[in-house]
Design a protein around this motif. Structure first.
Motif, PDB file in Angstrom:
ATOM      1  N   MET A   1       1.322 -23.614  -1.205  1.00 51.40           N
ATOM      2  CA  MET A   1       0.067 -24.348  -1.415  1.00 51.40           C
ATOM      3  C   MET A   1      -0.087 -24.687  -2.898  1.00 51.40           C
ATOM      4  O   MET A   1       0.130 -23.846  -3.769  1.00 51.40           O
ATOM      5  CB  MET A   1      -1.117 -23.495  -0.950  1.00 51.40           C
ATOM      6  CG  MET A   1      -2.469 -24.167  -1.183  1.00 51.40           C
ATOM      7  SD  MET A   1      -3.866 -23.104  -0.738  1.00 51.40           S
ATOM      8  CE  MET A   1      -3.695 -23.083   1.043  1.00 51.40           C
ATOM      9  N   ASP A   2      -0.463 -25.926  -3.190  1.00 47.51           N
ATOM     10  CA  ASP A   2      -0.723 -26.331  -4.555  1.00 47.51           C
ATOM     11  C   ASP A   2      -1.937 -25.585  -5.091  1.00 47.51           C
ATOM     12  O   ASP A   2      -2.898 -25.326  -4.365  1.00 47.51           O
ATOM     13  CB  ASP A   2      -0.979 -27.845  -4.605  1.00 47.51           C
ATOM     14  CG  ASP A   2      -1.122 -28.345  -6.026  1.00 47.51           C
ATOM     15  OD1 ASP A   2      -2.265 -28.389  -6.512  1.00 47.51           O
ATOM     16  OD2 ASP A   2      -0.098 -28.672  -6.639  1.00 47.51           O
ATOM     17  N   ILE A   3      -1.894 -25.237  -6.399  1.00 47.11           N
ATOM     18  CA  ILE A   3      -2.976 -24.432  -6.974  1.00 47.11           C
ATOM     19  C   ILE A   3      -4.327 -25.131  -6.862  1.00 47.11           C
ATOM     20  O   ILE A   3      -5.375 -24.493  -6.775  1.00 47.11           O
ATOM     21  CB  ILE A   3      -2.657 -24.074  -8.446  1.00 47.11           C
ATOM     22  CG1 ILE A   3      -3.587 -22.955  -8.929  1.00 47.11           C
ATOM     23  CG2 ILE A   3      -2.775 -25.295  -9.343  1.00 47.11           C
ATOM     24  CD1 ILE A   3      -3.172 -22.370 -10.245  1.00 47.11           C
TER      25      ILE A   3
ATOM     26  N   GLU B   1      -5.424 -26.629  -4.354  1.00 45.72           N
ATOM     27  CA  GLU B   1      -5.919 -26.507  -2.996  1.00 45.72           C
ATOM     28  C   GLU B   1      -6.394 -25.088  -2.673  1.00 45.72           C
ATOM     29  O   GLU B   1      -6.881 -24.842  -1.571  1.00 45.72           O
ATOM     30  CB  GLU B   1      -4.814 -26.902  -2.005  1.00 45.72           C
ATOM     31  CG  GLU B   1      -4.345 -28.346  -2.159  1.00 45.72           C
ATOM     32  CD  GLU B   1      -3.203 -28.673  -1.220  1.00 45.72           C
ATOM     33  OE1 GLU B   1      -2.793 -27.767  -0.457  1.00 45.72           O
ATOM     34  OE2 GLU B   1      -2.710 -29.808  -1.246  1.00 45.72           O
ATOM     35  N   GLU B   2      -6.250 -24.169  -3.585  1.00 42.88           N
ATOM     36  CA  GLU B   2      -6.641 -22.787  -3.307  1.00 42.88           C
ATOM     37  C   GLU B   2      -8.149 -22.675  -3.162  1.00 42.88           C
ATOM     38  O   GLU B   2      -8.912 -23.413  -3.798  1.00 42.88           O
ATOM     39  CB  GLU B   2      -6.128 -21.859  -4.410  1.00 42.88           C
ATOM     40  CG  GLU B   2      -4.620 -21.729  -4.408  1.00 42.88           C
ATOM     41  CD  GLU B   2      -4.121 -20.752  -5.451  1.00 42.88           C
ATOM     42  OE1 GLU B   2      -3.191 -19.988  -5.144  1.00 42.88           O
ATOM     43  OE2 GLU B   2      -4.662 -20.766  -6.569  1.00 42.88           O
ATOM     44  N   ILE B   3      -8.566 -21.737  -2.319  1.00 43.07           N
ATOM     45  CA  ILE B   3      -9.992 -21.551  -2.050  1.00 43.07           C
ATOM     46  C   ILE B   3     -10.749 -21.251  -3.336  1.00 43.07           C
ATOM     47  O   ILE B   3     -11.838 -21.781  -3.583  1.00 43.07           O
ATOM     48  CB  ILE B   3     -10.179 -20.428  -1.017  1.00 43.07           C
ATOM     49  CG1 ILE B   3      -9.620 -20.884   0.342  1.00 43.07           C
ATOM     50  CG2 ILE B   3     -11.653 -20.051  -0.887  1.00 43.07           C
ATOM     51  CD1 ILE B   3      -9.604 -19.806   1.399  1.00 43.07           C
ATOM     52  N   TYR B   4     -10.189 -20.397  -4.168  1.00 41.71           N
ATOM     53  CA  TYR B   4     -10.760 -20.126  -5.492  1.00 41.71           C
ATOM     54  C   TYR B   4      -9.912 -20.873  -6.512  1.00 41.71           C
ATOM     55  O   TYR B   4      -8.755 -20.509  -6.728  1.00 41.71           O
ATOM     56  CB  TYR B   4     -10.773 -18.627  -5.782  1.00 41.71           C
ATOM     57  CG  TYR B   4     -11.729 -17.852  -4.904  1.00 41.71           C
ATOM     58  CD1 TYR B   4     -13.068 -17.719  -5.264  1.00 41.71           C
ATOM     59  CD2 TYR B   4     -11.303 -17.280  -3.717  1.00 41.71           C
ATOM     60  CE1 TYR B   4     -13.959 -17.021  -4.455  1.00 41.71           C
ATOM     61  CE2 TYR B   4     -12.177 -16.584  -2.896  1.00 41.71           C
ATOM     62  CZ  TYR B   4     -13.493 -16.465  -3.278  1.00 41.71           C
ATOM     63  OH  TYR B   4     -14.376 -15.778  -2.465  1.00 41.71           O
ATOM     64  N   PRO B   5     -10.446 -21.942  -7.133  1.00 46.71           N
ATOM     65  CA  PRO B   5      -9.640 -22.734  -8.073  1.00 46.71           C
ATOM     66  C   PRO B   5      -9.007 -21.862  -9.148  1.00 46.71           C
ATOM     67  O   PRO B   5      -9.664 -21.025  -9.772  1.00 46.71           O
ATOM     68  CB  PRO B   5     -10.681 -23.695  -8.680  1.00 46.71           C
ATOM     69  CG  PRO B   5     -11.724 -23.823  -7.626  1.00 46.71           C
ATOM     70  CD  PRO B   5     -11.803 -22.470  -6.977  1.00 46.71           C
TER      71      PRO B   5
ATOM     72  N   GLY C   1      -6.788 -19.670  -8.461  1.00 49.87           N
ATOM     73  CA  GLY C   1      -6.206 -18.518  -7.763  1.00 49.87           C
ATOM     74  C   GLY C   1      -6.498 -17.189  -8.451  1.00 49.87           C
ATOM     75  O   GLY C   1      -7.510 -17.023  -9.136  1.00 49.87           O
ATOM     76  N   PHE C   2      -5.593 -16.256  -8.255  1.00 46.74           N
ATOM     77  CA  PHE C   2      -5.812 -14.899  -8.763  1.00 46.74           C
ATOM     78  C   PHE C   2      -5.740 -14.826 -10.279  1.00 46.74           C
ATOM     79  O   PHE C   2      -6.310 -13.911 -10.882  1.00 46.74           O
ATOM     80  CB  PHE C   2      -4.815 -13.931  -8.126  1.00 46.74           C
ATOM     81  CG  PHE C   2      -5.172 -13.594  -6.704  1.00 46.74           C
ATOM     82  CD1 PHE C   2      -6.183 -12.691  -6.428  1.00 46.74           C
ATOM     83  CD2 PHE C   2      -4.521 -14.201  -5.642  1.00 46.74           C
ATOM     84  CE1 PHE C   2      -6.546 -12.396  -5.125  1.00 46.74           C
ATOM     85  CE2 PHE C   2      -4.874 -13.916  -4.333  1.00 46.74           C
ATOM     86  CZ  PHE C   2      -5.889 -13.008  -4.071  1.00 46.74           C
TER      87      PHE C   2
ATOM     88  N   THR D   1      -7.225 -16.896 -12.328  1.00 49.52           N
ATOM     89  CA  THR D   1      -8.606 -17.111 -12.759  1.00 49.52           C
ATOM     90  C   THR D   1      -9.494 -15.926 -12.396  1.00 49.52           C
ATOM     91  O   THR D   1     -10.342 -15.505 -13.192  1.00 49.52           O
ATOM     92  CB  THR D   1      -9.161 -18.392 -12.117  1.00 49.52           C
ATOM     93  OG1 THR D   1      -8.365 -19.506 -12.529  1.00 49.52           O
ATOM     94  CG2 THR D   1     -10.607 -18.627 -12.520  1.00 49.52           C
TER      95      THR D   1
END
Length: 248
Positions: free
Chosen positions: A1-3, A5-9, A11-12, A14
């Motif tokens: 998944m492209d960063i 598109e992650e639920i939390y912009p 990702g981990f 941030t």
């Protein structure tokens, strides 16, 4: 998944940067802890007088500022509750002095059975989280982590459920008519509300941790008793679905 598109912009990466900003140590923690009275029974019996109306003194990152705010919030309550909250505040930050952990554990070793009744739900959860990070035994750490996660997830789930407009002690009626074919996240198999035992197994495993450790027992027993008796959580609603219908 492209960063993107992650639920939390972000990702981990941030999420961890956000957490790290909140964990900057307080200044002067060891000195303040060393200045506190050592008689825990006397602290538990004493009541905090209302503080003066002025704003908290000093810098935001200095422990004296945090201590002023804690005492303001705990006005009228036990001095020991404020000291306990101070230990938790310090232990949430990076590189806490050993004295904070020692005092936190000593409070529960010596006063836990009576002191647990001084805490509201917010501080019960914070205490469980602190046991999860700083517990002395494996049972304390496992139990603390488990109870903290349990109550956090109940809060998340039941907060979203409020959008339905239904009270927490109201289970959805006509279960068969409401069967849904919508898939669960991660393509998990749906839990059987009628016959599943996931909820019971979760609580039983946590109870094992509570039974194993006498220091952790007052906290764990009170929190699990809340789950067992409050009819407004998802666990009470699950029990509603498992009850056999009364014959006509």
């Amino acid at each position: 998944m492209d960063i993107a598109e992650e639920i939390y912009p972000g990702g981990f990466h941030t999420l961890m940067r956000r957490l790290e900003k909140k964990r900057r140590p307080y200044e002067g923690s060891a000195a303040l802890l060393q200045s506190l009275p050592s008689d825990l029974a006397a602290l538990e019996a004493a009541t905090i007088a209302p503080p003066p109306p002025e704003n908290a003194p000093g810098e935001k990152q200095h422990i004296e500022t945090k201590w002023f705010k804690i005492r303001r919030d705990f006005a009228g309550l036990s001095e020991l509750a404020a000291v306990h909250a101070l230990c938790i505040a310090i232990l949430r930050r990076d590189d806490p002095p050993q004295l904070a952990r020692d005092l936190f554990l000593r409070i529960w070793q010596e006063r836990g059975a009576s002191f647990v009744n001084c805490l509201d739900t917010r501080w019960l959860i914070s205490t469980a989280s602190t046991f999860g990070d700083h517990g002395e035994t494996e049972a304390q750490r496992r139990g603390g982590q488990g109870l903290s996660m349990l109550f956090d997830l109940i809060k998340l789930h039941d907060s979203e459920r409020r959008l339905s407009g239904r009270p927490g002690n109201f289970a959805f009626p006509n279960l068969k008519r409401r069967k849904s074919d919508h898939p669960l996240a991660f393509d998990m198999t749906a839990y059987s509300l009628r016959s599943g035992d996931l909820d019971m197994n979760m609580l039983a495993r946590l109870w094992q941790c509570v039974e194993e450790d006498p220091v952790f027992r007052p906290l764990g027993a009170r929190m699990l008793r809340m789950v067992m008796t409050d009819d407004r959580s998802i666990f009470a609603r699950l029990r509603h679905y498992k009850r056999k219908p009364t014959p006509p």
